[in-house]
Enzyme design. Structure first.
Site, mmCIF file in Angstrom:
data_model
loop_
_atom_site.group_PDB
_atom_site.id
_atom_site.type_symbol
_atom_site.label_atom_id
_atom_site.label_comp_id
_atom_site.label_asym_id
_atom_site.label_seq_id
_atom_site.Cartn_x
_atom_site.Cartn_y
_atom_site.Cartn_z
ATOM 1 N N LYS A 1 -2.705 11.412 7.659
ATOM 2 C CA LYS A 1 -1.524 10.737 8.239
ATOM 3 C C LYS A 1 -0.289 11.018 7.402
ATOM 4 C CE LYS A 1 -0.986 7.709 4.848
ATOM 5 N NZ LYS A 1 0.152 7.522 3.981
ATOM 6 N N GLY B 1 -2.819 12.787 -2.450
ATOM 7 C CA GLY B 1 -1.586 13.451 -2.034
ATOM 8 C C GLY B 1 -0.709 12.594 -1.152
ATOM 9 N N GLY B 2 -1.131 11.348 -0.889
ATOM 10 C CA GLY B 2 -0.336 10.473 -0.019
ATOM 11 C C GLY B 2 -0.536 10.777 1.455
ATOM 12 N N MET B 3 -1.664 11.454 1.783
ATOM 13 C CA MET B 3 -1.937 11.782 3.187
ATOM 14 C C MET B 3 -3.208 11.119 3.702
ATOM 15 S SD MET B 3 -0.836 15.731 3.534
ATOM 16 C CE MET B 3 -1.236 16.177 1.889
ATOM 17 N N SER C 1 -9.183 8.004 3.217
ATOM 18 C CA SER C 1 -9.251 7.088 4.372
ATOM 19 C C SER C 1 -9.755 7.831 5.608
ATOM 20 C CB SER C 1 -7.875 6.487 4.660
ATOM 21 O OG SER C 1 -7.449 5.724 3.561
ATOM 22 N N ASP D 1 -5.132 2.544 4.843
ATOM 23 C CA ASP D 1 -4.792 3.616 5.781
ATOM 24 C C ASP D 1 -5.928 3.970 6.737
ATOM 25 O OD1 ASP D 1 -2.199 3.954 4.802
ATOM 26 O OD2 ASP D 1 -2.899 5.296 3.212
HETATM 27 O O1 C5P Z 1 -5.761 -0.157 0.312
HETATM 28 P P1 C5P Z 1 -5.733 0.983 -0.640
HETATM 29 O O2 C5P Z 1 -7.012 1.143 -1.388
HETATM 30 O O3 C5P Z 1 -5.265 2.240 -0.011
HETATM 31 O O4 C5P Z 1 -4.632 0.604 -1.723
HETATM 32 C C1 C5P Z 1 -4.623 1.113 -3.047
HETATM 33 C C2 C5P Z 1 -3.729 0.267 -3.924
HETATM 34 O O5 C5P Z 1 -2.361 0.427 -3.540
HETATM 35 C C3 C5P Z 1 -3.979 -1.221 -3.870
HETATM 36 O O6 C5P Z 1 -4.974 -1.609 -4.757
HETATM 37 C C4 C5P Z 1 -2.621 -1.789 -4.270
HETATM 38 O O7 C5P Z 1 -2.461 -1.737 -5.669
HETATM 39 C C5 C5P Z 1 -1.645 -0.794 -3.660
HETATM 40 N N1 C5P Z 1 -1.179 -1.233 -2.342
HETATM 41 C C6 C5P Z 1 -0.220 -2.241 -2.262
HETATM 42 N N2 C5P Z 1 0.220 -2.666 -1.028
HETATM 43 C C7 C5P Z 1 -0.232 -2.073 0.101
HETATM 44 C C8 C5P Z 1 -1.182 -1.036 0.039
HETATM 45 C C9 C5P Z 1 -1.633 -0.629 -1.203
HETATM 46 O O8 C5P Z 1 0.208 -2.784 -3.276
HETATM 47 N N3 C5P Z 1 0.219 -2.499 1.292
#
Ligand code: C5P
Length: 391
Positions: A11, A132-134, A138, A171
Site C-alpha cells: 500500500k 520500507g513504509g509499504m 502486513s 495496515d
Molecule cells: O500496528 P503496527 O504494528 O503497524 O505499528 C507499529 C508501531 O507504530 C506501533 O507499535 C506504534 O508504535 C506505531 N504506530 C502508532 N500509531 C499508529 C500506528 C502505528 O503510534 N496509528
C-alpha cells in the site's frame, strides 16, 4: 487437505494525517491505494508445529535478506501469526461443536471438508521491500489470512478477516481490502472508496529501512500531532484520490514525512533532487524510507525511474501502479509434489532478472491488469469498526 496460494498488495498512503498520541497509538485519517506489488503466501497443512520459509525477490541484496528473515523465530513472522490465529479459531469451533454434540466432529468446515492439521507450513514470496513504509509484512499477513481461511474451510467473511487483520497490524486491513480505501482512527475503521483511475508511481528505494515506532517517536518529540482530524471522508479528498494524477497530486499529504526526512538526511537530499525533475509530485511512503513519485503515465514513470536511479544513495527504482485488488486466493493446488509451477510467478522472476532498474517491478501478472472491482472472495463491508487492541 490441499495447499492454497493467496496474494496481497503493498500500500501507499495517498493521505496520512496523524493526531496526537493516545495510549501508545496515534489516531489517523488515511487514504490508502493498493499497489501492484504483491506478496504471495502458499500454505500447506503440516504434521509438526507451524513454520515458514521466505524467498525474497528484491534484486541484488535478496540472498542476504532471505537468510536474515529465515533465521527469525516463526512466531515473529506476521504470516505465521495470522495463520495461527485462524488455526486457533478453527480449534475453538471444533471444541464448541464437540460440546454441542457431546462428541468430536472429524471436520471443521461447514462442508466437513478436512480434519484439522497440528500446524501450517508457509512459503512466502517477498516482492515488497522490508521496512520500507509499504506494508510488506502486513501484506504477508493479509495473504496468509485469506489462504488459511480457504484451506481450513472457515468461511470467514471479509468483515471478520478485517477485524482479525486489525489486531495483527494497523495496515493489514488496507492490504486485505485493496483498491482505494479510507482508514480512520487506528486503521481499524475502513471504508472502500470505489473505483479510481490508474496512477503510475516510481517507488524509490534506499539501502536501510526506517523503524515505524522510531518515526512516530520523532513526530511526538516535535509535537507534530494534529489536534483534530476529519472524522469522515472529505468530499474533495474522494474526488482527488479517485481522479487522474493531475488531481491526485494536489491531495498527497504525509504528516510523518518531516520526521522521516529529519531522521534520514539521505532521503531529504533525494527528495530535493526529485523535486527538480518533471515528476508530478513526490512523498515519503508511510513512515518511510521509500519515496513514492507520481508520474503522468507508465512511460513517464519509466523515464523518471531511469533518471532517479542515478541519484546518489538510491538503491533501486521500481515502477508500479495502483489501485489494484486486495488479498485474494490465487490457486488451490493438490499435494505440493504434484503442483505445477505458476506461469505468472515465472514471468515475474524473468522480468526481475532481465530488466534494468526501470522495470515494472514486483508485479504479479495474475493481478496486474485486473480492475480493483475484482471480488477477493469474502464479501466486503461498507464500513468496519472494531475494538483496538493494544500492542
Ligand atoms: O500496528 P503496527 O504494528 O503497524 O505499528 C507499529 C508501531 O507504530 C506501533 O507499535 C506504534 O508504535 C506505531 N504506530 C502508532 N500509531 C499508529 C500506528 C502505528 O503510534 N496509528
Amino acid at each position: 487437505m490441499k495447499a492454497v496460494t493467496a496474494s496481497a498488495p503493498a500500500k501507499l498512503n495517498l493521505v496520512l494525517q496523524v493526531g496526537r498520541l493516545e495510549d501508545g497509538y496515534h489516531p489517523l485519517y488515511s487514504i490508502f491505494e493498493a499497489l501492484n506489488m504483491r506478496e504471495t503466501v502458499r500454505v500447506t497443512p503440516c504434521a509438526g508445529p507451524s513454520h515458514v520459509h521466505t524467498t525474497v525477490q528484491l534484486g541484488p541484496g535478496s540472498k542476504r535478506i532471505e537468510e536474515a528473515i529465515n533465521a527469525l523465530e516463526p512466531q515473529q513472522n506476521l504470516a505465521v501469526k495470522a495463520g495461527e490465529r485462524l488455526l486457533q479459531e478453527a480449534q475453538k469451533r471444533m471444541q464448541q461443536a464437540r460440546c454441542a454434540h457431546n462428541q468430536g466432529p472429524r471436520s471443521i468446515g461447514d462442508d466437513g471438508a478436512a480434519a484439522l492439521p497440528p500446524g501450517l507450513e508457509f512459503e512466502v514470496l517477498k516482492r515488497v521491500p522490508m521496512a520500507g513504509g509499504m506494508a510488506g509484512g502486513s501484506a504477508d499477513a493479509a495473504a496468509a489470512l485469506v489462504a488459511v481461511n480457504e484451506l481450513l474451510g472457515l468461511k470467514l467473511t471479509m468483515q471478520q478477516l478485517l477485524e482479525i487483520g486489525a489486531e495483527l497490524g494497523a495496515d493489514v486491513p488496507a492490504c486485505l481490502m485493496g483498491g482505494t480505501s479510507l482508514g480512520l482512527r487506528y486503521g481499524d475503521q475502513m471504508t472502500k472508496l470505489g473505483h479510481g483511475q490508474t496512477h503510475h508511481w516510481v517507488m524509490v528505494l534506499v539501502r536501510n529501512g526506517l523503524s515505524t515506532p522510531a518515526v512516530f517517536k520523532t513526530f511526538d518529540t516535535h509535537q507534530r500531532g494534529r489536534e483534530k482530524l476529519p472524522t469522515s471522508l472529505r468530499t474533495q479528498d474522494r474526488y482527488k484520490a479517485l481522479g487522474p494524477a493531475t488531481d491526485l497530486k494536489h491531495l498527497l499529504t504525509n504528516d510523518l514525512q518531516a520526521s522521516a526526512l529529519e531522521m534520514r538526511p539521505d532521503l531529504a537530499r533525494i527528495m530535493t533532487r526529485i523535486n527538480h525533475t518533471d515528476a508530478l509530485a513526490a512523498l515519503v511512503s508511510g513512515s518511510g524510507p521509500t519515496i513514492a513519485v507520481l508520474a503522468r503515465d507508465g512511460e513517464h514513470a519509466q523515464q523518471l525511474a531511469q533518471t532517479i536511479s542515478e541519484f546518489a544513495d538510491v538503491e533501486d527504482c521500481l515502477c508500479t501502479h495502483g489501485p489494484v485488488v486486495g488479498a485474494r486466493v490465487e490457486t488451490l493446488a493438490g499435494p505440493a509434489a504434484t503442483e505445477k509451477p505458476r506461469t505468472d510467478v515465472t514471468a515475474t522472476e524473468k522480468s526481475r532478472t532481465d530488466a534494468p532498474a526501470t522495470k515494472e517491478s514486483q508485479t504479479d501478472p495474475a493481478a496486474t491488469e485486473k480492475p480493483c472491482t475484482d471480488a477477493p472472495g469474502p464479501q466486503e463491508p461498507q464500513m468496519l469498526t472494531l475494538a483496538r487492541t493494544e500492542e
